[in-house]
Design an enzyme around this catalytic site. Sequence first.
Site, PDB file in Angstrom:
ATOM      1  N   GLU A 159      46.617   9.080 -48.231  1.00 13.84           N
ATOM      2  CA  GLU A 159      47.043  10.363 -47.616  1.00 13.84           C
ATOM      3  C   GLU A 159      46.622  11.547 -48.489  1.00 13.84           C
ATOM      4  O   GLU A 159      47.318  12.567 -48.532  1.00 13.84           O
ATOM      5  CB  GLU A 159      48.558  10.396 -47.399  1.00 13.84           C
ATOM      6  CG  GLU A 159      49.088   9.402 -46.410  1.00 13.84           C
ATOM      7  CD  GLU A 159      48.409   9.470 -45.064  1.00 13.84           C
ATOM      8  OE1 GLU A 159      47.863  10.537 -44.737  1.00 13.84           O
ATOM      9  OE2 GLU A 159      48.401   8.451 -44.362  1.00 13.84           O
TER      10      GLU A 159
HETATM   11  C1  LIG Z   1      45.523   0.611 -49.330  1.00 16.26           C
HETATM   12  C2  LIG Z   1      44.833   1.796 -48.754  1.00 16.26           C
HETATM   13  C3  LIG Z   1      45.154   2.214 -47.483  1.00 16.26           C
HETATM   14  C4  LIG Z   1      44.480   3.305 -46.920  1.00 16.26           C
HETATM   15  N1  LIG Z   1      44.719   3.660 -45.617  1.00 16.26           N
HETATM   16  C5  LIG Z   1      43.915   4.575 -45.003  1.00 16.26           C
HETATM   17  C6  LIG Z   1      43.999   4.813 -43.596  1.00 16.26           C
HETATM   18  O1  LIG Z   1      44.837   4.246 -42.902  1.00 16.26           O
HETATM   19  N2  LIG Z   1      43.145   5.692 -43.040  1.00 16.26           N
HETATM   20  C7  LIG Z   1      42.203   6.337 -43.774  1.00 16.26           C
HETATM   21  O2  LIG Z   1      41.442   7.110 -43.211  1.00 16.26           O
HETATM   22  N3  LIG Z   1      42.092   6.148 -45.113  1.00 16.26           N
HETATM   23  C8  LIG Z   1      42.920   5.271 -45.739  1.00 16.26           C
HETATM   24  N4  LIG Z   1      42.806   5.035 -47.087  1.00 16.26           N
HETATM   25  C9  LIG Z   1      41.832   5.793 -47.842  1.00 16.26           C
HETATM   26  C10 LIG Z   1      42.463   6.782 -48.814  1.00 16.26           C
HETATM   27  O3  LIG Z   1      43.038   7.842 -48.110  1.00 16.26           O
HETATM   28  C11 LIG Z   1      41.343   7.206 -49.785  1.00 16.26           C
HETATM   29  O4  LIG Z   1      41.112   6.104 -50.645  1.00 16.26           O
HETATM   30  C12 LIG Z   1      41.689   8.440 -50.579  1.00 16.26           C
HETATM   31  O5  LIG Z   1      41.784   9.551 -49.732  1.00 16.26           O
HETATM   32  C13 LIG Z   1      40.646   8.724 -51.660  1.00 16.26           C
HETATM   33  O6  LIG Z   1      39.334   8.592 -51.193  1.00 16.26           O
HETATM   34  P1  LIG Z   1      38.307   7.667 -52.020  1.00 16.26           P
HETATM   35  O7  LIG Z   1      38.954   6.354 -52.221  1.00 16.26           O
HETATM   36  O8  LIG Z   1      36.995   7.685 -51.344  1.00 16.26           O
HETATM   37  O9  LIG Z   1      38.204   8.360 -53.425  1.00 16.26           O
HETATM   38  P2  LIG Z   1      37.189   9.564 -53.803  1.00 16.26           P
HETATM   39  O10 LIG Z   1      37.184  10.590 -52.743  1.00 16.26           O
HETATM   40  O11 LIG Z   1      35.910   8.964 -54.225  1.00 16.26           O
HETATM   41  O12 LIG Z   1      37.949  10.170 -55.071  1.00 16.26           O
HETATM   42  C14 LIG Z   1      37.951   9.514 -56.353  1.00 16.26           C
HETATM   43  C15 LIG Z   1      38.718  10.405 -57.319  1.00 16.26           C
HETATM   44  O13 LIG Z   1      38.081  11.695 -57.383  1.00 16.26           O
HETATM   45  C16 LIG Z   1      39.004  12.717 -57.072  1.00 16.26           C
HETATM   46  N5  LIG Z   1      38.330  13.789 -56.340  1.00 16.26           N
HETATM   47  C17 LIG Z   1      37.481  13.698 -55.323  1.00 16.26           C
HETATM   48  N6  LIG Z   1      37.104  14.908 -54.898  1.00 16.26           N
HETATM   49  C18 LIG Z   1      37.740  15.796 -55.681  1.00 16.26           C
HETATM   50  C19 LIG Z   1      37.789  17.212 -55.759  1.00 16.26           C
HETATM   51  N7  LIG Z   1      37.133  17.984 -54.892  1.00 16.26           N
HETATM   52  N8  LIG Z   1      38.540  17.787 -56.718  1.00 16.26           N
HETATM   53  C20 LIG Z   1      39.262  17.034 -57.566  1.00 16.26           C
HETATM   54  N9  LIG Z   1      39.272  15.692 -57.535  1.00 16.26           N
HETATM   55  C21 LIG Z   1      38.510  15.083 -56.608  1.00 16.26           C
HETATM   56  C22 LIG Z   1      40.088  12.055 -56.236  1.00 16.26           C
HETATM   57  O14 LIG Z   1      41.315  12.752 -56.319  1.00 16.26           O
HETATM   58  C23 LIG Z   1      40.147  10.673 -56.877  1.00 16.26           C
HETATM   59  O15 LIG Z   1      40.992  10.720 -57.988  1.00 16.26           O
HETATM   60  C24 LIG Z   1      43.499   3.987 -47.675  1.00 16.26           C
HETATM   61  C25 LIG Z   1      43.207   3.564 -48.985  1.00 16.26           C
HETATM   62  C26 LIG Z   1      43.846   2.486 -49.510  1.00 16.26           C
HETATM   63  C27 LIG Z   1      43.477   2.034 -50.900  1.00 16.26           C
END
Ligand SMILES: Cc1cc2nc3c(=O)[nH]c(=O)nc-3n(C[C@H](O)[C@H](O)[C@H](O)COP(=O)(O)OP(=O)(O)OC[C@H]3O[C@@H](n4cnc5c(N)ncnc54)[C@H](O)[C@@H]3O)c2cc1C
Length: 621
Positions: A443
Amino acid sequence: MTNLLVNTRDQQFILFEQLGIEELFKSEKYADFSKEIVLMMRNEAEKLAVNVLLPAYADGDKEGCTFKDGKVYVPASFHHIFKRYVEGGWLCSNESPDVGGQGLPLVVRAACMESMFAANSPFLLYAGGMHGAARLIEEYGTDEQKNKYMYNMYAGKWGGTMCLTEPGAGTDVGALKTSAKRLPDGRFSVTGTKIFITSGDHDLCPNIIHPVLARIEGDPPGTAGISIFLVPKYRVKEDGTLGKFNDIRTGNVEHKMGIKGSATCTLNFGDEGDCIGELLGKERQGMRIMFQMMNSSRLEVGMQGLGHATAAYEHAVQYAKERIQSVPVWEIKNPGAKAVPIIQHPDIRRKLLWMKAHVEGIRALLYFTWFCIDMTAISRSENEREKWHGLVDLLTPVCKAYSSEKAQLVCSYAIDVYGGYGYCSDYPVEQYFRDCKIASIYEGTNGIQALDLVGRKLGQRKGADVMNIFSEINSSIVKLKRIEELKRHVAYLEEAYNALIDLTVHFAQLGKSAGFLMPVLNATPYLEIFGDVIIGHFLMQAACIADEKLNTIYKEKGVEESKGKKRALIREDPEVAFYQGKNAAAKFFAVDILSHVKSRCEAIKFGERVPIEMADESFTY
Ligand SMILES: Cc1cc2nc3c(=O)[nH]c(=O)nc-3n(C[C@H](O)[C@H](O)[C@H](O)COP(=O)(O)OP(=O)(O)OC[C@H]3O[C@@H](n4cnc5c(N)ncnc54)[C@H](O)[C@@H]3O)c2cc1C
């Protein structure tokens, strides 16, 4: 009913003595509710949590989800609890009776859901997806879409999800590649891959309706060009029965650190070019629409944090009272001294009180925010409505990030209290810790919540919302200062509050200049400080109420003048123990947390840029 999940007395205290939710029952919308009904519902929720959901918690973790022949199977015990949950009317208990709900105020629902989150949060993610997606259709769908999908979802017959994330588009949703091609009949052919989709596939229901973010061919890049589509796993025929498979294939189910009973899926839409979606709302409004679901999901994630934290704390207290280990420190030189329950050791007491203060503070913050949403619904004027709505907007990232962050620490402390046993799966605290971690990630990560608070929420409505919360805290301080017993501790709240205002003004000034990177760099510590001050305020407010109640009890019992007799009353009267506990939590929080806020604010104002300026190469050699 006693349980090891939630302190039901504290729930009642916050609902009725602190927030005064009876105010809601004066409105036409909630006129059918009363304190008795609320307590009855809360008890029913607790029974379901303890007797039905909890027994499946460890099962879900051990068994996890199974992925076989392209299909996902939930832990076997989840079928039974899902049935009971739906039969109990919990799926959409806050929705209007017109759509099958019970019209519960959200703050009441939160109190009911807390024990369920504490009992089995991975299971609740199936129900949460269903409810959230149905809510979205209720708000933005056409009558046809409501008839086709929503009623079945609210009735627990069909599942729901939210599909945003893609391999190349996590935080940066605007980078998504899923596309929607217009078909002659007005529907769309959807193609793309979504990852990490909670409840993306499962065998609890025969159909799943996916709200999917995608870009209509030709629409602009970035978030402005995103639309949202309803994409069912099986198409729905005119007569409402299930039709053809809609070409959504599950590519994988993730193997995760925690919430193993919750299916986290990769979904491939339209591999065979035969996946049909319907536009929800208007074109290019996808982000705005999805945000509605995300905002309430963020509060639910805060609830998940609270659920784990409260269960971890209640278990830790029970264990600390039973586990006999080591002689007390004051008997260390006495060879005949007997070992005592570990709750006698100062370090354990300190940990437990830290946990208690945070759990109760977070509970107050979350309940207050849900209560604000209820107040929005019954506001008599637009001004009033805007005020409540603004508070919800402002507090949502704090509820999500602060609660989940501190909840992890509470769970970690619980493991410490159990010692080596806490690290082993014989006791539930290690599962709470693992299951809790996800709350800081999904989220929108907590880092992104902090940026939302600092970059958008502080300045929204020209700062009116943040000024509202500040003036709320200020009024509390004025009142609290009159209480002799709390005076010294309130001074810490006042100092922290002034430092927070000062830092907020500093950020506002930097925001208008080239120095805007400093608030960005310090968004996470700012959110933590903001949360600490709000929690400190709620705890102090609670202590003030507790103080009044205690004085009444002491008067009734004729023990006002004797400290010893007041202490002795604790054993006779659980109410005295409870109120003294509220007092202790507030005092401890003030000294242990609030006393450091000023120096933390000063450290941020120092303006150290080294994390930004340090070369990437210097991070590791
Ligand atoms: C168990 C689980 C359930 C999930 N359920 C859903 C779901 O139902 N629907 C759905 O759509 N998604 C879902 N997700 C996805 C989840 O919302 C994302 O994993 C999350 O939003 C982060 O995206 P990412 O993993 O690609 O990390 P990235 O976007 O690659 O980020 C990696 C790190 O970089 C930081 N970062 C990235 N951009 C910036 C910025 N501009 N400024 C500062 N920091 C930054 C992030 O905060 C994070 O710490 C789920 C994930 C998991 C693990």
